[in-house]
Motif scaffolding. Sequence first.
Motif, mmCIF file in Angstrom:
data_model
loop_
_atom_site.group_PDB
_atom_site.id
_atom_site.type_symbol
_atom_site.label_atom_id
_atom_site.label_comp_id
_atom_site.label_asym_id
_atom_site.label_seq_id
_atom_site.Cartn_x
_atom_site.Cartn_y
_atom_site.Cartn_z
ATOM 1 N N TYR A 56 0.811 -1.213 0.000
ATOM 2 C CA TYR A 56 0.000 0.000 0.000
ATOM 3 C C TYR A 56 0.852 1.274 0.000
ATOM 4 C CZ TYR A 56 -3.679 3.214 1.612
ATOM 5 O OH TYR A 56 -4.558 4.255 1.737
ATOM 6 N N GLN A 57 1.773 1.406 0.936
ATOM 7 C CA GLN A 57 2.583 2.623 1.025
ATOM 8 C C GLN A 57 3.450 2.812 -0.215
ATOM 9 O OE1 GLN A 57 2.312 5.163 3.123
ATOM 10 N NE2 GLN A 57 0.627 4.047 4.078
ATOM 11 N N GLU A 58 3.994 1.725 -0.723
ATOM 12 C CA GLU A 58 4.803 1.803 -1.938
ATOM 13 C C GLU A 58 3.965 2.318 -3.106
ATOM 14 O OE1 GLU A 58 6.927 -1.192 -5.116
ATOM 15 O OE2 GLU A 58 6.761 -1.859 -3.042
ATOM 16 N N ALA A 59 2.753 1.795 -3.243
ATOM 17 C CA ALA A 59 1.868 2.229 -4.330
ATOM 18 C C ALA A 59 1.509 3.704 -4.183
ATOM 19 C CB ALA A 59 0.611 1.367 -4.373
ATOM 20 N N LEU A 60 1.271 4.149 -2.948
ATOM 21 C CA LEU A 60 0.933 5.557 -2.724
ATOM 22 C C LEU A 60 2.109 6.476 -3.017
ATOM 23 C CD1 LEU A 60 -1.237 5.478 0.505
ATOM 24 C CD2 LEU A 60 -1.982 5.874 -1.851
ATOM 25 N N GLY A 61 3.323 5.947 -2.965
ATOM 26 C CA GLY A 61 4.508 6.739 -3.266
ATOM 27 C C GLY A 61 4.719 6.977 -4.750
ATOM 28 N N GLU A 62 3.941 6.316 -5.570
ATOM 29 C CA GLU A 62 4.072 6.480 -7.019
ATOM 30 C C GLU A 62 3.217 7.649 -7.502
ATOM 31 O OE1 GLU A 62 4.111 2.986 -9.420
ATOM 32 O OE2 GLU A 62 4.516 1.732 -7.661
ATOM 33 N N ARG A 63 3.669 8.240 -8.599
ATOM 34 C CA ARG A 63 2.931 9.374 -9.173
ATOM 35 C C ARG A 63 1.528 8.941 -9.599
ATOM 36 N NH1 ARG A 63 5.775 12.440 -13.709
ATOM 37 N NH2 ARG A 63 5.103 10.593 -14.805
ATOM 38 N N TYR A 64 0.612 9.871 -9.477
ATOM 39 C CA TYR A 64 -0.766 9.699 -9.954
ATOM 40 C C TYR A 64 -1.569 8.652 -9.188
ATOM 41 C CZ TYR A 64 1.607 11.975 -13.869
ATOM 42 O OH TYR A 64 2.365 12.804 -14.640
ATOM 43 N N THR A 65 -1.205 8.385 -7.948
ATOM 44 C CA THR A 65 -2.007 7.487 -7.121
ATOM 45 C C THR A 65 -2.479 8.241 -5.884
ATOM 46 O OG1 THR A 65 -0.122 6.654 -5.854
ATOM 47 C CG2 THR A 65 -0.728 5.430 -7.847
ATOM 48 N N ARG A 66 -3.548 7.747 -5.298
ATOM 49 C CA ARG A 66 -4.052 8.304 -4.037
ATOM 50 C C ARG A 66 -4.833 7.212 -3.336
ATOM 51 N NH1 ARG A 66 -9.521 9.888 -4.811
ATOM 52 N NH2 ARG A 66 -10.078 9.997 -7.010
ATOM 53 N N PRO A 67 -5.046 7.377 -2.037
ATOM 54 C CA PRO A 67 -5.796 6.358 -1.303
ATOM 55 C C PRO A 67 -7.222 6.224 -1.847
ATOM 56 C CG PRO A 67 -4.749 7.895 0.215
ATOM 57 C CD PRO A 67 -4.591 8.458 -1.156
ATOM 58 N N MET A 68 -7.715 5.027 -1.854
ATOM 59 C CA MET A 68 -9.110 4.808 -2.205
ATOM 60 C C MET A 68 -9.916 5.119 -0.952
ATOM 61 S SD MET A 68 -11.011 1.502 -3.720
ATOM 62 C CE MET A 68 -12.790 1.515 -3.817
ATOM 63 N N ASP A 69 -10.673 6.194 -1.022
ATOM 64 C CA ASP A 69 -11.416 6.661 0.144
ATOM 65 C C ASP A 69 -12.902 6.797 -0.165
ATOM 66 O OD1 ASP A 69 -11.254 8.763 -1.589
ATOM 67 O OD2 ASP A 69 -10.503 10.196 -0.134
ATOM 68 N N PHE A 70 -13.425 5.809 -0.801
ATOM 69 C CA PHE A 70 -14.819 5.813 -1.245
ATOM 70 C C PHE A 70 -15.777 6.103 -0.095
ATOM 71 C CE2 PHE A 70 -18.812 3.568 -2.087
ATOM 72 C CZ PHE A 70 -19.202 4.205 -3.252
ATOM 73 N N THR A 71 -15.489 5.589 1.086
ATOM 74 C CA THR A 71 -16.372 5.752 2.236
ATOM 75 C C THR A 71 -16.032 6.976 3.066
ATOM 76 O OG1 THR A 71 -14.938 4.402 3.636
ATOM 77 C CG2 THR A 71 -16.677 3.249 2.419
ATOM 78 N N GLY A 72 -15.023 7.758 2.652
ATOM 79 C CA GLY A 72 -14.573 8.889 3.441
ATOM 80 C C GLY A 72 -13.363 8.532 4.290
ATOM 81 N N ARG A 73 -13.083 7.246 4.402
ATOM 82 C CA ARG A 73 -11.889 6.761 5.105
ATOM 83 C C ARG A 73 -11.103 5.912 4.116
ATOM 84 N NH1 ARG A 73 -13.586 3.749 10.490
ATOM 85 N NH2 ARG A 73 -12.949 2.159 9.044
ATOM 86 N N PRO A 74 -9.779 6.073 4.111
ATOM 87 C CA PRO A 74 -8.981 5.265 3.182
ATOM 88 C C PRO A 74 -9.143 3.772 3.450
ATOM 89 C CG PRO A 74 -7.654 7.004 4.156
ATOM 90 C CD PRO A 74 -8.964 6.982 4.889
ATOM 91 N N LEU A 75 -9.253 3.008 2.386
ATOM 92 C CA LEU A 75 -9.306 1.555 2.483
ATOM 93 C C LEU A 75 -7.883 1.036 2.315
ATOM 94 C CD1 LEU A 75 -12.437 0.927 0.249
ATOM 95 C CD2 LEU A 75 -12.323 0.824 2.729
ATOM 96 N N LYS A 76 -7.311 0.525 3.379
ATOM 97 C CA LYS A 76 -5.927 0.038 3.331
ATOM 98 C C LYS A 76 -5.795 -1.048 2.274
ATOM 99 C CE LYS A 76 -3.638 2.074 6.687
ATOM 100 N NZ LYS A 76 -2.381 2.714 6.574
ATOM 101 N N GLY A 77 -4.778 -0.897 1.462
ATOM 102 C CA GLY A 77 -4.537 -1.894 0.430
ATOM 103 C C GLY A 77 -5.207 -1.606 -0.895
ATOM 104 N N MET A 78 -5.936 -0.478 -0.976
ATOM 105 C CA MET A 78 -6.637 -0.107 -2.209
ATOM 106 C C MET A 78 -6.224 1.304 -2.613
ATOM 107 S SD MET A 78 -8.952 -2.589 -2.868
ATOM 108 C CE MET A 78 -10.188 -1.771 -3.832
ATOM 109 N N VAL A 79 -5.915 1.493 -3.889
ATOM 110 C CA VAL A 79 -5.545 2.815 -4.382
ATOM 111 C C VAL A 79 -6.331 3.165 -5.632
ATOM 112 C CG1 VAL A 79 -3.197 2.755 -3.438
ATOM 113 C CG2 VAL A 79 -3.595 1.934 -5.762
ATOM 114 N N TYR A 80 -6.522 4.460 -5.831
ATOM 115 C CA TYR A 80 -7.013 4.982 -7.097
ATOM 116 C C TYR A 80 -5.797 5.329 -7.947
ATOM 117 C CZ TYR A 80 -11.852 5.802 -5.489
ATOM 118 O OH TYR A 80 -13.135 5.671 -5.043
#
Length: 107
Positions: A56-80
């Motif tokens: 998860y953290q590695e993926a978030l460190g890449e350009r053009y990614t952000r936490p998947m926060d569909f519910t208003g809280r980030p879902l660990k292990g899921m990225v947009y």
Amino acid sequence: MSYSEELAQKVRGLLQPKDGLTEKQMFGGLAFMLNGNMACGVVGEELMVRVGPENYQEALGERYTRPMDFTGRPLKGMVYVEEDAIAEDLDGWVTRGVEFAGSLPPK
């Protein structure tokens, strides 16, 4: 919320040879499931990818990614993944999701 059918078709093309692949409407978009476990999906013009808690953290460190926060809280292990990253490496992102989903026991 609708989803990009064009992006969904591209993802389908990458996933065609996979056994156990299904599609399911969820998160206001379209999810691609491998043996009952979500691998990736399309929400709006973005790709959602299940990378798992360890990546998860590695993926978030890449350009053009952000936490998947569909519910208003980030879902660990899921990225947009935004359109620019999709254009650069759609296959790589879909592969990440498939690899993680494939590591889980079938549902």
